[in-house]
Design an enzyme around this catalytic site. Sequence first.
Site, PDB file in Angstrom:
ATOM      1  N   GLU A 252      -5.016  -4.892  10.610  1.00 10.80           N
ATOM      2  CA  GLU A 252      -3.990  -3.868  10.784  1.00 10.80           C
ATOM      3  C   GLU A 252      -4.244  -3.116  12.087  1.00 10.80           C
ATOM      4  O   GLU A 252      -5.060  -2.174  12.111  1.00 10.80           O
ATOM      5  CB  GLU A 252      -4.025  -2.878   9.620  1.00 10.80           C
ATOM      6  CG  GLU A 252      -3.742  -3.499   8.275  1.00 10.80           C
ATOM      7  CD  GLU A 252      -3.194  -2.477   7.290  1.00 10.80           C
ATOM      8  OE1 GLU A 252      -2.106  -2.714   6.759  1.00 10.80           O
ATOM      9  OE2 GLU A 252      -3.835  -1.436   7.079  1.00 10.80           O
TER      10      GLU A 252
ATOM     11  N   ASN B  90       0.869  -1.181   0.000  1.00 14.54           N
ATOM     12  CA  ASN B  90       0.000   0.000   0.000  1.00 14.54           C
ATOM     13  C   ASN B  90       0.903   1.228   0.000  1.00 14.54           C
ATOM     14  O   ASN B  90       1.531   1.532   1.006  1.00 14.54           O
ATOM     15  CB  ASN B  90      -0.888  -0.038   1.254  1.00 14.54           C
ATOM     16  CG  ASN B  90      -1.722   1.222   1.417  1.00 14.54           C
ATOM     17  OD1 ASN B  90      -1.779   2.063   0.512  1.00 14.54           O
ATOM     18  ND2 ASN B  90      -2.371   1.354   2.564  1.00 14.54           N
ATOM     19  N   TRP B  91       0.950   1.900  -1.129  1.00 13.48           N
ATOM     20  CA  TRP B  91       1.853   3.051  -1.260  1.00 13.48           C
ATOM     21  C   TRP B  91       1.288   4.315  -0.608  1.00 13.48           C
ATOM     22  O   TRP B  91       1.983   5.328  -0.528  1.00 13.48           O
ATOM     23  CB  TRP B  91       2.179   3.304  -2.741  1.00 13.48           C
ATOM     24  CG  TRP B  91       3.304   2.439  -3.251  1.00 13.48           C
ATOM     25  CD1 TRP B  91       3.807   1.314  -2.662  1.00 13.48           C
ATOM     26  CD2 TRP B  91       4.082   2.653  -4.440  1.00 13.48           C
ATOM     27  NE1 TRP B  91       4.851   0.818  -3.423  1.00 13.48           N
ATOM     28  CE2 TRP B  91       5.038   1.619  -4.516  1.00 13.48           C
ATOM     29  CE3 TRP B  91       4.052   3.615  -5.457  1.00 13.48           C
ATOM     30  CZ2 TRP B  91       5.965   1.523  -5.558  1.00 13.48           C
ATOM     31  CZ3 TRP B  91       4.970   3.520  -6.499  1.00 13.48           C
ATOM     32  CH2 TRP B  91       5.918   2.480  -6.547  1.00 13.48           C
ATOM     33  N   LYS B  92       0.005   4.266  -0.200  1.00 10.37           N
ATOM     34  CA  LYS B  92      -0.632   5.451   0.392  1.00 10.37           C
ATOM     35  C   LYS B  92      -0.405   6.666  -0.534  1.00 10.37           C
ATOM     36  O   LYS B  92      -0.405   6.495  -1.746  1.00 10.37           O
ATOM     37  CB  LYS B  92      -0.105   5.659   1.818  1.00 10.37           C
ATOM     38  CG  LYS B  92      -0.228   4.360   2.639  1.00 10.37           C
ATOM     39  CD  LYS B  92       0.023   4.516   4.105  1.00 10.37           C
ATOM     40  CE  LYS B  92      -0.134   3.147   4.777  1.00 10.37           C
ATOM     41  NZ  LYS B  92       0.033   3.197   6.233  1.00 10.37           N
TER      42      LYS B  92
ATOM     43  N   GLY C 190       2.972   2.216  10.714  1.00 12.39           N
ATOM     44  CA  GLY C 190       3.959   3.275  10.570  1.00 12.39           C
ATOM     45  C   GLY C 190       4.717   3.610  11.842  1.00 12.39           C
ATOM     46  O   GLY C 190       5.401   4.626  11.908  1.00 12.39           O
TER      47      GLY C 190
ATOM     48  N   HIS D 156      -9.417   1.116   5.053  1.00 11.52           N
ATOM     49  CA  HIS D 156      -8.135   1.300   5.748  1.00 11.52           C
ATOM     50  C   HIS D 156      -8.350   2.231   6.943  1.00 11.52           C
ATOM     51  O   HIS D 156      -9.147   3.166   6.874  1.00 11.52           O
ATOM     52  CB  HIS D 156      -7.096   1.890   4.787  1.00 11.52           C
ATOM     53  CG  HIS D 156      -5.709   1.845   5.352  1.00 11.52           C
ATOM     54  ND1 HIS D 156      -5.260   2.751   6.268  1.00 11.52           N
ATOM     55  CD2 HIS D 156      -4.689   0.974   5.145  1.00 11.52           C
ATOM     56  CE1 HIS D 156      -4.007   2.442   6.605  1.00 11.52           C
ATOM     57  NE2 HIS D 156      -3.638   1.367   5.937  1.00 11.52           N
TER      58      HIS D 156
ATOM     59  N   GLU E 212      -6.711   4.623   8.007  1.00 11.22           N
ATOM     60  CA  GLU E 212      -6.498   6.046   7.712  1.00 11.22           C
ATOM     61  C   GLU E 212      -7.754   6.655   7.103  1.00 11.22           C
ATOM     62  O   GLU E 212      -8.059   7.832   7.317  1.00 11.22           O
ATOM     63  CB  GLU E 212      -5.266   6.204   6.800  1.00 11.22           C
ATOM     64  CG  GLU E 212      -3.982   5.963   7.593  1.00 11.22           C
ATOM     65  CD  GLU E 212      -2.810   5.432   6.782  1.00 11.22           C
ATOM     66  OE1 GLU E 212      -2.821   5.542   5.542  1.00 11.22           O
ATOM     67  OE2 GLU E 212      -1.872   4.904   7.413  1.00 11.22           O
TER      68      GLU E 212
ATOM     69  N   SER F 144       3.751  -2.230  10.156  1.00 13.21           N
ATOM     70  CA  SER F 144       5.197  -2.312  10.388  1.00 13.21           C
ATOM     71  C   SER F 144       5.815  -3.655   9.988  1.00 13.21           C
ATOM     72  O   SER F 144       6.758  -4.122  10.622  1.00 13.21           O
ATOM     73  CB  SER F 144       5.523  -1.984  11.849  1.00 13.21           C
ATOM     74  OG  SER F 144       5.171  -0.630  12.135  1.00 13.21           O
TER      75      SER F 144
ATOM     76  N   GLY G 102       3.025  -1.258   4.153  1.00 15.77           N
ATOM     77  CA  GLY G 102       3.050   0.167   3.828  1.00 15.77           C
ATOM     78  C   GLY G 102       4.445   0.605   3.437  1.00 15.77           C
ATOM     79  O   GLY G 102       4.923   0.340   2.340  1.00 15.77           O
ATOM     80  N   GLY G 103       5.120   1.271   4.367  1.00 12.74           N
ATOM     81  CA  GLY G 103       6.416   1.884   4.086  1.00 12.74           C
ATOM     82  C   GLY G 103       7.416   0.994   3.370  1.00 12.74           C
ATOM     83  O   GLY G 103       8.085   1.431   2.422  1.00 12.74           O
TER      84      GLY G 103
HETATM   85  P1  13P Z   1       3.305   0.324   7.514  1.00 11.69           P
HETATM   86  O1  13P Z   1       3.771  -0.986   6.914  1.00 11.69           O
HETATM   87  O2  13P Z   1       4.030   1.508   6.971  1.00 11.69           O
HETATM   88  O3  13P Z   1       3.249   0.250   8.993  1.00 11.69           O
HETATM   89  O4  13P Z   1       1.789   0.523   7.006  1.00 11.69           O
HETATM   90  C1  13P Z   1       0.890  -0.508   7.144  1.00 11.69           C
HETATM   91  C2  13P Z   1      -0.353  -0.165   6.393  1.00 11.69           C
HETATM   92  O5  13P Z   1      -1.097   0.717   6.785  1.00 11.69           O
HETATM   93  C3  13P Z   1      -0.625  -0.900   5.146  1.00 11.69           C
HETATM   94  O6  13P Z   1      -1.922  -0.667   4.702  1.00 11.69           O
END
Ligand code: 13P
Length: 250
Positions: free
Chosen positions: A168, A11-13, A174, A98, A100, A213, A234-235
């Site tokens: 999640e 997920n590149w957000k 993050g 998600h 967020e 993470s 994510g990251g």
């Molecule tokens: P991180 O891997 O950056 O913690 O993000 C997880 C996430 O929200 C994937 O959707």
Amino acid sequence: MKQSVKLIVGNWKMNGLAADLTGAVAEMLADLSARPASVRAGLCPPATLIDRMVRAIEGGLIEVGGQDCRVETKGAFTGGVSAEMLADAGATMVILGHSERRQEFGESDALVSEKVGAALRAGLMPIICVGETLAQREAGEAVSVVRSQILGSLSDQLAGQDWALAYEPVWAIGTGLTPTLEQIAEIHAAARAAMVERLGEGGRAAPILYGGSVNPANARDILAVAEVGGALVGGASLKAADFLAIIRAA
Ligand code: 13P
């Protein structure tokens, strides 16, 4: 019993420009074409990059997905993107609910459930996210929060379809923090029970991804936990070496 292949989705957000297609994505493709992955891999870039990423990933080594969609097919919804538009751009999957979006845009379980219907209507694989906040975990509510999100966010239409759940924990996103393997096992078992409670036998097949993470150092252990069918990353999915290491750990 043989485990089915893991699903590893990035997920590149709100990250990613055209330069990343000739950078990170090209690096991933070179590695995966030299040595095919034993997983199903996907990347969900911002909507602006979907079409170009699909073109860059000829041969389907990595699927491409959206990060959200609206319920409606089209219409006067400034800034909105429909599931049909994602599919038209070449996406095959879409992340829904998600944390967020739940937090920042106030998305409810009921809205997420409607979006699931929209994704299926367009032929996209929904990846439905759930997870507790730190306050909820500390109050001993993690299992009940996740169960209630699952009961409210799923849709009857999911039975027999290609879809995934993603657990999640909000406090692990993050932050570099992750639940213990025992905590992951506990929630994934409870999530499976809630999926079956909601959909009957139709709730047994979908993989349950862990997200929060995930990195090259912890992926192997997390992916070996019972009922962990993959990861939502994510990251670490922005860096070719890290995402590839997670894919190779599965
Ligand atoms: P991180 O891997 O950056 O913690 O993000 C997880 C996430 O929200 C994937 O959707």
